[in-house]
Write a protein that holds these residues in place. Structure first.
Motif, short mmCIF file in Angstrom:
data_model
loop_
_atom_site.label_atom_id
_atom_site.label_comp_id
_atom_site.label_asym_id
_atom_site.label_seq_id
_atom_site.Cartn_x
_atom_site.Cartn_y
_atom_site.Cartn_z
N GLY A 98 42.56 44.63 73.51
CA GLY A 98 42.67 45.48 72.32
C GLY A 98 43.82 45.06 71.42
N VAL A 99 44.94 44.67 72.04
CA VAL A 99 46.09 44.20 71.26
C VAL A 99 45.77 42.86 70.58
CG1 VAL A 99 48.45 43.31 71.45
CG2 VAL A 99 47.82 45.43 72.63
N ILE A 100 45.18 41.95 71.34
CA ILE A 100 44.79 40.65 70.76
C ILE A 100 43.81 40.86 69.61
CG2 ILE A 100 43.59 38.46 71.22
CD1 ILE A 100 44.73 38.66 74.12
N SER A 160 45.93 51.75 67.68
CA SER A 160 44.59 51.25 67.32
C SER A 160 43.95 50.51 68.48
CB SER A 160 44.68 50.34 66.09
OG SER A 160 45.13 51.06 64.96
N ALA A 161 44.76 49.78 69.25
CA ALA A 161 44.24 49.07 70.43
C ALA A 161 43.68 50.07 71.44
CB ALA A 161 45.34 48.22 71.07
N GLU A 162 44.41 51.20 71.62
CA GLU A 162 43.93 52.21 72.58
C GLU A 162 42.66 52.89 72.07
OE1 GLU A 162 45.79 55.51 75.60
OE2 GLU A 162 46.93 53.82 74.84
N ILE A 167 40.00 55.52 73.85
CA ILE A 167 40.83 56.72 74.06
C ILE A 167 41.43 57.12 72.72
CG2 ILE A 167 42.84 57.68 75.26
CD1 ILE A 167 42.20 55.43 77.42
N ASN A 168 41.02 58.30 72.21
CA ASN A 168 41.39 58.72 70.87
C ASN A 168 42.75 59.42 70.89
OD1 ASN A 168 41.17 59.15 68.14
ND2 ASN A 168 40.04 61.06 68.37
N CYS A 169 43.81 58.65 71.20
CA CYS A 169 45.15 59.22 71.35
C CYS A 169 45.81 59.42 69.99
CB CYS A 169 46.03 58.29 72.19
SG CYS A 169 46.24 56.65 71.47
#
Length: 389
Positions: A98-100, A160-162, A167-169
């Motif tokens: 997700g980060v990449i 945004s990665a999460e 997971i809608n944190c």
């Protein structure tokens, strides 16, 4: 404790890649002193980074492929940076992917690298190990390739990665992991992302987390239901008071006047939110004055609200807080996080911690047949480069 983790991570890197890492990054978990379930209600939260961390070691490998090793999971994977990122069944790798993915979407240029990481953040205890993973990993790539991403943007990209993982944190976890400062809490405005620091030097007190060691399955469905009830409530309030834009513009009288036109549950949820937003402001005032007794009182009030009005507590958490409320040496206690299990955060006068830990652990085991987990935490710095002294 963190020095041991740093040495272990560095040694593991050298053993696997035959060279010293070029960058070592420390990324912390977080606590939230007060301000629960108000991040999605335009409120304020009062989190802090803690001295439980993930340690990352990085180096460039001058290829198009990156290898990432999770020491604690005894697992690793390789990713081709020239391909599109996709979710996999191996959940921990998705946070990395997700980060990449965020970096690629935003057009940052970087090459292959090697990375290993290890953690002393308890997983699944509500201390946001996932935010520490995303933000520490991103911080390391940022430093390694000199991408010049600002700290606030690291937090937003971590969030945004999460979301990409599913997971809608809110922003609190990533923000506090990146922006934390030693002996300071961060008051974050969840509507504007404006923030300010408040001194939190608990010199005469210890912050102790009691982990109930339970996870009740209601969590996700109840969370969504609470959000819907709050949306219904604020819509009713706005239709009766056009000058009100969100819960932070309300006071208790606005909600009380509308009790007859709200369902019982919607009324209780709204009353909690309005009171909790006010409590965050009062907690900041108390911290500024060094008034920890008032801060503790507010923590107890938050737990009462979460248990009775928001109804996200459980028998195990209520038992912990009710037991500690009878202790003169405990100035504040409340459930921390979404509820239905997880930790309580507790402010205990120094010199009494061990007695209270032993007595509560024995009583908890006797009552529920469950071992209580205990974590001592201190307020620490946000994600940073480690420079060997």
């Amino acid at each position: 404790m963190n020095n041991i983790l740093i040495k272990k991570t560095t040694a593991f890197f050298e053993e696997n890649f035959g060279s010293e890492p070029k960058k070592i990054v420390l990324s912390p978990g977080r606590i939230n002193i007060i301000g629960e379930h108000v991040d999605y209600n335009d409120g304020y939260v009062l989190p802090a980074a803690i001295d439980k961390i993930i340690c990352f070691a990085f180096e460039k490998n001058y290829t198009n492929t990156s290898k990432i090793i999770a020491i604690d999971l005894d697992d690793s994977f390789e990713v081709d940076l020239t391909t599109d990122m996709e979710l996999t069944d191996n959940v921990w790798t998705n946070y990395i992917r997700g980060v990449i993915n965020q970096l690629k979407i935003k057009g940052f240029e970087f090459d292959g690298f090697n990375c290993v990481f290890s953690s002393n953040i308890p997983v699944g205890s509500g201390l946001s190990s996932s935010a520490a993973l995303e933000c520490g990993f991103l911080f390391g790539i940022n430093e390694l390739f000199e991408l010049k991403i600002k700290p606030v943007d690291i937090a937003l990209m971590g969030q945004s990665a999460e979301h990409w993982v599913g997971i809608n944190c809110g922003i609190m976890d990533q923000f506090s992991s990146v922006m934390g400062q030693e002996n300071k809490v961060i008051k974050i405005d969840c509507r504007t992302l404006e923030y300010e620091y408040h001194e939190a030097n608990f010199s005469d007190y210890s912050l102790v987390l009691f982990d109930s060691n339970v996870k009740h399955s209601l969590m996700t469905s109840a969370y969504n239901e609470r959000r819907q009830q709050c949306e219904e409530g604020i819509a009713i309030i706005k239709s009766n008071f056009p000058e009100i834009a969100s819960f932070r513009d309300c006071n208790e009288q606005h909600v009380l006047k509308l009790q007859d036109v709200m369902s019982a549950n919607v009324f209780k949820r709204c009353l909690f939110v309005v009171k909790e937003i006010k409590r965050v402001r009062l907690a900041c005032d108390a911290l500024d004055k060094g008034d920890f007794e008032t801060l503790g009182k507010l923590m107890f009030e938050t737990h009462q609200g979460l248990s009775v009005d928001y109804e996200v507590s459980c028998a195990e958490l209520d038992m912990i807080v009710d037991t500690l409320k009878k202790e003169d040496a405990v100035v504040g206690s409340r459930l921390m996080g979404g509820g239905f299990g997880g930790c309580t955060i507790n402010l205990i006068k120094k010199g009494h911690e061990e007695r209270i830990k032993q007595q509560l652990s024995a009583l908890y085991l006797e009552t529920f047949g469950i071992e209580l987990k205990i974590y001592d935490v201190k307020i620490g710095n946000g994600t940073s480069l480690y420079i060997a002294k």
